[in-house]
Design an enzyme around this catalytic site. Structure first.
Site, PDB file in Angstrom:
ATOM      1  N   GLY A   1     -59.171  40.581  15.582  1.00 33.42           N
ATOM      2  CA  GLY A   1     -57.870  40.986  16.113  1.00 33.42           C
ATOM      3  C   GLY A   1     -57.211  42.084  15.304  1.00 33.42           C
ATOM      4  O   GLY A   1     -56.680  43.052  15.852  1.00 33.42           O
TER       5      GLY A   1
ATOM      6  N   CYS B   1     -63.193  45.150   0.785  1.00 31.99           N
ATOM      7  CA  CYS B   1     -63.998  44.047   0.256  1.00 31.99           C
ATOM      8  C   CYS B   1     -64.735  44.483  -0.999  1.00 31.99           C
ATOM      9  O   CYS B   1     -64.774  43.769  -1.990  1.00 31.99           O
ATOM     10  CB  CYS B   1     -65.003  43.601   1.304  1.00 31.99           C
ATOM     11  SG  CYS B   1     -64.311  43.671   2.945  1.00 31.99           S
TER      12      CYS B   1
ATOM     13  N   THR C   1     -57.980  22.887  15.681  1.00 34.58           N
ATOM     14  CA  THR C   1     -56.970  23.095  16.722  1.00 34.58           C
ATOM     15  C   THR C   1     -56.856  24.572  17.053  1.00 34.58           C
ATOM     16  O   THR C   1     -56.743  25.407  16.150  1.00 34.58           O
ATOM     17  CB  THR C   1     -55.609  22.557  16.225  1.00 34.58           C
ATOM     18  OG1 THR C   1     -55.782  21.193  15.841  1.00 34.58           O
ATOM     19  CG2 THR C   1     -54.550  22.664  17.304  1.00 34.58           C
TER      20      THR C   1
ATOM     21  N   THR D   1     -65.231  37.682  10.317  1.00 34.61           N
ATOM     22  CA  THR D   1     -66.003  37.047   9.237  1.00 34.61           C
ATOM     23  C   THR D   1     -66.608  35.735   9.732  1.00 34.61           C
ATOM     24  O   THR D   1     -67.811  35.495   9.582  1.00 34.61           O
ATOM     25  CB  THR D   1     -65.093  36.767   8.013  1.00 34.61           C
ATOM     26  OG1 THR D   1     -64.643  38.028   7.499  1.00 34.61           O
ATOM     27  CG2 THR D   1     -65.822  35.992   6.932  1.00 34.61           C
TER      28      THR D   1
ATOM     29  N   ASN E   1     -67.821  50.309   8.695  1.00 41.62           N
ATOM     30  CA  ASN E   1     -66.423  50.285   8.282  1.00 41.62           C
ATOM     31  C   ASN E   1     -66.084  51.267   7.168  1.00 41.62           C
ATOM     32  O   ASN E   1     -64.926  51.447   6.838  1.00 41.62           O
ATOM     33  CB  ASN E   1     -66.033  48.866   7.847  1.00 41.62           C
ATOM     34  CG  ASN E   1     -67.057  48.243   6.930  1.00 41.62           C
ATOM     35  OD1 ASN E   1     -68.235  48.150   7.267  1.00 41.62           O
ATOM     36  ND2 ASN E   1     -66.628  47.836   5.760  1.00 41.62           N
TER      37      ASN E   1
HETATM   38  C1  LIG Z   1     -62.861  43.827   8.975  1.00 42.69           C
HETATM   39  C2  LIG Z   1     -64.272  43.642   9.290  1.00 42.69           C
HETATM   40  C3  LIG Z   1     -64.843  42.369   9.335  1.00 42.69           C
HETATM   41  C4  LIG Z   1     -64.066  41.126   8.987  1.00 42.69           C
HETATM   42  O1  LIG Z   1     -63.109  40.822   9.951  1.00 42.69           O
HETATM   43  P1  LIG Z   1     -62.003  39.706   9.664  1.00 42.69           P
HETATM   44  O2  LIG Z   1     -61.371  39.496  11.000  1.00 42.69           O
HETATM   45  O3  LIG Z   1     -61.079  40.301   8.654  1.00 42.69           O
HETATM   46  O4  LIG Z   1     -62.692  38.505   9.164  1.00 42.69           O
HETATM   47  C5  LIG Z   1     -66.169  42.262   9.672  1.00 42.69           C
HETATM   48  N1  LIG Z   1     -66.898  43.346   9.952  1.00 42.69           N
HETATM   49  C6  LIG Z   1     -66.392  44.582   9.921  1.00 42.69           C
HETATM   50  C7  LIG Z   1     -67.261  45.745  10.271  1.00 42.69           C
HETATM   51  C8  LIG Z   1     -65.062  44.780   9.583  1.00 42.69           C
HETATM   52  O5  LIG Z   1     -64.583  46.004   9.539  1.00 42.69           O
END
Ligand SMILES: *Cc1c(COP(=O)(O)O)cnc(C)c1O
Length: 384
Positions: free
Chosen positions: A203, A329, A243, A75, A154
């Site tokens: 991650g 989301c 940090t 994000t 996603n």
């Molecule tokens: C999960 C996801 C994100 C967000 O990742 P975070 O590390 O949770 O902020 C952004 N883009 C896609 C395609 C995702 O699947």
């Protein structure tokens, strides 16, 4: 032995690998320094592990260590890439191109820019869930500064032609960013091959910890300038103050190492699980349809709709399997999937769609259970 609930929501997040947890632990209470503390050994030790992690990740992604910026997740990486380019290059142009099936962390900053003096073109994918290269190219203008297209979606898992788009953007001298949060670990991501200028990674989509991500920023001549979005102590070359989170950086390095080490094994295993799930549905449940291209799709994704079935009924009846309607989301806000709408599905078709995201922790035994459970429940619902 199956342990319930069966987890098939791996696009939303994944279980952290035990090896990753083990690698992170010493960095909470033994090597706990601040990598920016340059006056003493406690700080040096922390700095050393951050830099060795950066080196290892660069080796895995086939890029340079100083092309990697550690962030709090995909994000933040998406926000930094999009807002960072827009704010730094607005004198060159104010037009941005993206697609309708991007993650909200791409679409929302793009919408913010649209309200603040930028012009944006949002391209709909084709009915198979893939964006047409020609459509994107035809929208490029003299004042286009950025094209951002995700590597893999996603919700429906479709793979976008990012390699071709990146090469075209190089020729046109336009920045290209891709959100590869879902793709990493399921396709071979090679940043010396993919000509993208900016790539976002996370991650926790590949059995690493939540709250850590990467923004790859290509070293070019002239250098890419990003306008920062966090102001403070100037860490990460001034681009990302705060940090450095040493344990999570160690965690993302470890999960990337495991992804790389076990790639072939997991790729074929997860793909065969997914294909088994699809074949089971097609065999035992009449009126099963796949949403989006089956060929150009993440190996761990299945997004299907069952005719005349409302997915809400499935959640009510099936409590021992974790699956979802669309993205976490979108569903958190009670909105229906904009991705499925963008590929042309009707409201009824969207309501009858469900998403499965598989992982290396699933088994054939679990998939057989899922097929049986869904076919029983759907037969029962159709009787009523
Ligand atoms: C999960 C996801 C994100 C967000 O990742 P975070 O590390 O949770 O902020 C952004 N883009 C896609 C395609 C995702 O699947």
């Amino acid at each position: 032995m199956i342990s319930f609930p069966i987890y098939l929501d791996n696009h939303s997040t994944t279980r952290v690998d035990d090896e990753v947890i083990e690698a992170m632990l010493p960095y909470f209470n033994k090597i706990y320094g601040n990598p920016s503390s340059t006056q003493h050994k406690v700080g040096w030790e922390a700095e050393a592990v951050v830099e060795s992690s950066r080196n290892k990740i660069a080796e895995i992604l086939k890029c340079e260590p100083d092309e990697i910026i550690f962030t709090s997740g995909a994000t933040e990486s998406n926000n930094l890439a999009i807002l960072g380019i827009a704010l730094a290059y607005s004198s060159r142009g104010k037009h941005i191109i993206t697609t309708a099936i991007e993650h909200p962390s791409v679409l929302e900053p793009v919408k913010f820019l649209a309200k603040n003096g930028f012009e944006t073109t949002i391209i709909n994918p084709e009915p198979n869930g893939i964006v047409s290269i020609d459509k994107i190219f035809s929208k490029i203008r003299n004042d286009t500064i950025l094209v951002t297209v995700m590597t893999a979606n996603n919700e429906i898992g479709t793979l976008q032609p990012v390699k071709e788009i990146a090469e075209h953007c190089v020729k046109e001298n336009i920045f290209f960013h891709t959100d590869a949060a879902q793709a990493f670990g399921k396709i071979q991501l090679n940043l010396s091959d993919l000509k993208a200028d900016l790539v976002s990674l996370s991650g926790h989509k590949t059995h690493g910890p939540k709250g850590v991500g990467i923004l790859f920023m290509r070293k070019k001549n002239p250098r890419i300038r990003l306008h920062k979005i966090l102001y403070g102590g100037g860490q990460e070359k001034g681009l990302r103050s705060g940090t450095l989170n040493v344990p999570l950086i160690v965690g993302i390095r470890k999960c990337f190492e495991i992804v790389c080490r076990d790639f072939e094994k997991n790729y074929s295993f997860i793909k065969s699980l997914r294909d088994h799930l699809l074949n089971g549905f097609l065999t035992f449940i009449d009126g099963t349809h796949v949403n989006g291209s089956m060929e150009l799709r993440l190996i761990n994704n299945l997004n299907v709709r069952f005719e005349e079935i409302n997915s809400d009924m499935l959640y009510k009846r099936i409590k021992d399997i974790a699956f979802s309607t669309s993205s976490a989301c979108a569903s958190g806000k009670g909105e229906e999937s904009s991705v499925l709408a963008a590929i042309g599905l009707s409201e009824e078709q969207i309501k009858s769609s469900v998403r499965f995201g598989l992982s290396k922790y699933n088994s054939f035994e679990e998939i057989d259970y899922v097929i049986q459970k869904f076919s029983e429940v759907i037969k029962d619902l159709r009787k009523k």
